[in-house]
Write a protein that holds these residues in place. Structure first.
Motif, short mmCIF file in Angstrom:
data_model
loop_
_atom_site.label_atom_id
_atom_site.label_comp_id
_atom_site.label_asym_id
_atom_site.label_seq_id
_atom_site.Cartn_x
_atom_site.Cartn_y
_atom_site.Cartn_z
N TYR A 82 0.84 -1.20 0.00
CA TYR A 82 0.00 0.00 0.00
C TYR A 82 0.87 1.24 0.00
O TYR A 82 1.84 1.36 0.75
CB TYR A 82 -0.90 0.01 1.24
CG TYR A 82 -1.94 1.10 1.24
CD1 TYR A 82 -3.07 1.00 0.44
CD2 TYR A 82 -1.79 2.23 2.03
CE1 TYR A 82 -4.03 1.99 0.43
CE2 TYR A 82 -2.74 3.24 2.04
CZ TYR A 82 -3.87 3.11 1.23
OH TYR A 82 -4.82 4.11 1.22
N ASP A 83 0.51 2.18 -0.91
CA ASP A 83 1.22 3.46 -0.99
C ASP A 83 0.48 4.48 -0.14
O ASP A 83 -0.60 4.96 -0.52
CB ASP A 83 1.28 3.91 -2.46
CG ASP A 83 2.18 5.13 -2.64
OD1 ASP A 83 2.37 5.89 -1.67
OD2 ASP A 83 2.69 5.33 -3.76
N SER A 84 1.03 4.79 1.02
CA SER A 84 0.35 5.71 1.95
C SER A 84 0.26 7.12 1.39
O SER A 84 -0.72 7.83 1.63
CB SER A 84 1.11 5.74 3.28
OG SER A 84 1.16 4.45 3.86
N ALA A 85 1.27 7.51 0.61
CA ALA A 85 1.26 8.87 0.06
C ALA A 85 0.16 9.03 -0.99
O ALA A 85 -0.59 10.02 -0.99
CB ALA A 85 2.62 9.20 -0.52
N GLU A 86 0.08 8.08 -1.91
CA GLU A 86 -0.93 8.14 -2.97
C GLU A 86 -2.26 7.53 -2.55
O GLU A 86 -3.25 7.65 -3.28
CB GLU A 86 -0.40 7.41 -4.21
CG GLU A 86 0.86 8.00 -4.80
CD GLU A 86 0.63 9.38 -5.38
OE1 GLU A 86 -0.52 9.66 -5.79
OE2 GLU A 86 1.60 10.17 -5.42
N LYS A 87 -2.25 6.81 -1.43
CA LYS A 87 -3.46 6.19 -0.88
C LYS A 87 -4.12 5.21 -1.85
O LYS A 87 -5.32 5.31 -2.14
CB LYS A 87 -4.47 7.26 -0.43
CG LYS A 87 -3.95 8.18 0.66
CD LYS A 87 -5.02 9.12 1.16
CE LYS A 87 -4.48 10.06 2.22
NZ LYS A 87 -3.88 9.37 3.37
#
Length: 277
Positions: A82-87
């Motif tokens: 999971y990409d937390s920045a891009e959500k």
């Protein structure tokens, strides 16, 4: 797996195990059928357990290699989901393929436990194998959203072989040692292996000459090509089965037959138990 190498890897693995299973089941079946000709322990319980332990260890190793390759080869996710920045979720294709390898690793682990301890019933190994193949098909079934016509079609053809293998493996839970089911599983596994290669050549041709993925004639050709792959798998399994059967029979004919009166009582009981292994 979004590359030619990514499809070649599972293709090689399924082909290896399709050939291995064919040779193993042919050997065990021929040994059982030709016991009256000569004495053999090839179909004995101890020999079969050693084969299962070796096979499961190799499957476990290959599954681990597949997971590592998906995670780190060609700038893989490196176990990031999971990409937390891009959500949003990332590298889901790689993670799906890792999940496929994971279930085969679980099946191999259960088989190792079964054949090295008395902790689980014997039929559980076939059930876990059926679950691993079903999981593979289930993942690929929802792997095709938004793809081109030919891309979807070649993967749908693969599903026939995958779910067919899962069904046959499940039937083996109740009919263990049925040579027809075993050889059918070998045939469908070889079909999976060769079709993974075919998908790689269609979607990611090494030559760089791209297929028209929306051409209906290409769909017709690929469908016909699938039947050729099936025919080739049947021929390979038939050839190996006949070859192994002839070799075992000829070797046993050269072995001096053991008189039944010389067999110890425990050996006779052991052979009776081996029939149900």
């Amino acid at each position: 797996m979004g590359s030619f190498k990514g499809h070649a890897l599972p293709g090689i693995l399924f082909q290896i195990f399709g050939l291995w299973w064919t040779a193993k089941f042919s050997l065990l079946s021929a040994s059982r059928r030709n016991r009256s000709i000569g004495s053999t322990r090839l179909s004995g319980r101890d020999f079969q357990r050693r084969l299962e332990v070796i096979e499961s260890s190799v499957v476990l190793f290959f599954a681990f290699v597949g997971i590592i390759a998906e995670q780190f080869a060609d700038s893989g996710p490196g176990f990031h989901l999971y990409d937390s920045a891009e959500k949003h979720w990332i590298y889901l294709m790689n993670w799906q393929h890792c999940t496929m390898y994971l279930f085969f690793a679980l099946a191999a682990t259960v088989t190792l436990v079964i054949h090295t301890t008395e902790a689980a019933p014997l039929a559980l190994d076939r059930l876990m194998l059926a679950l691993a193949f079903f999981n593979e098909g289930f993942l690929f079934l929802y792997h095709l959203h938004g793809r081109s016509m030919l891309d979807v079609h070649v993967h749908q053809l693969l599903l026939y072989a995958i779910f067919g293998t899962a069904l046959v493996s499940f039937l083996e839970v109740f009919h263990r040692g049925n040579i027809l089911l075993e050889l059918l599983r070998c045939t469908l596994t070889l079909l999976q292996g060769s079709w993974f290669w075919q998908i790689g050549f269609v979607l990611y041709p090494p030559s760089g000459s791209q297929w028209d993925l929306d051409d209906h004639t290409n769909m017709m050709f690929v469908t016909m090509c699938y039947t050729w792959h099936l025919c080739l798998a049947v021929l390979i399994v038939s050839f190996l089965y006949c070859t192994v059967s002839c070799v075992v029979r000829s070797r046993l004919k050269k072995t001096p037959p053991m008189e039944m009166g010389l067999l110890k009582h425990r050996d006779i009981e052991q052979e009776s138990e081996d029939e149900n292994f």
